[in-house]
Design an enzyme around this catalytic site. Structure first.
Site: not given
Ligand code: ZN
Length: 174
Positions: A48, A133-134, A137, A53, A92
């Site tokens: 993802g 998780h995403e 972010h 990011q 990432l």
């Molecule tokens: Zn992440």
């Protein structure tokens, strides 16, 4: 195909910690952004990717499921969760770092597609974990904030060599 640079916590933590704004315009520019994010995700080998990011503070997430299906989530909101899972998670933006994180097992999101149509999706296990998780972010939260234990790549390798079961797995040592 256009790849965007993935920001890393080591050098870009200030950007990664910012809160992203909702998407309000569903135009060609948004579509290009989403296409670039998909290219960048596929190139990275990750599961993802959230827009902050790649340095864009907008509430956009792309996810690649195990079968190769791409999920595009604009303005995603988690509306329901069920159960619990504990396991290793990476990011990432934090290459080489792994953490043991407790997440819900099943997660339902309400989101929009690239044209502003609202839909809901329910996913479990890896993709359920990824939803949370995403979405975090988008609020500047990183998985290391949630991890009960942080492992480096070396520690992870060592753990595998020693044959210890993965944290959170139900396996008993034989
Ligand atoms: Zn992440």
């Amino acid at each position: 195909m256009a790849l965007r640079t993935i920001l890393k916590k080591d050098t870009d933590e200030e950007s990664l910690r910012k809160k992203s704004r909702p998407v309000t315009v569903f135009d060609k520019r948004l579509h290009t952004m989403i296409d670039d994010m998909i290219d960048t995700l596929k190139d990275s080998g990750g599961v993802g990717l959230a827009a902050p990011q790649v340095g864009t503070l907008r509430r956009i997430v792309v996810i690649e499921k195990e079968d190769g299906t791409i999920l595009e989530l604009v303005n995603p909101e988690i509306i329901a969760t069920a159960g619990e899972q504990e396991g290793l998670e990476g990011c990432l933006s934090l290459p080489g770092v792994w953490g043991v994180v407790k997440r819900p097992m099943t997660v339902t999101v309400k989101a929009m597609d690239r044209n502003g149509n609202v839909y809901t999706d329910t996913e479990s296990e890896l993709i359920g974990r990824c939803f949370v998780h995403e979405c975090e972010h988008l609020d500047g939260i990183l998985f290391v904030d949630r991890a009960s234990k942080i492992l480096t790549e070396e520690e992870l390798q060592q753990m595998e060599e020693e044959g210890e079961p993965e944290p959170g797995s139900e396996e008993e040592e034989a």
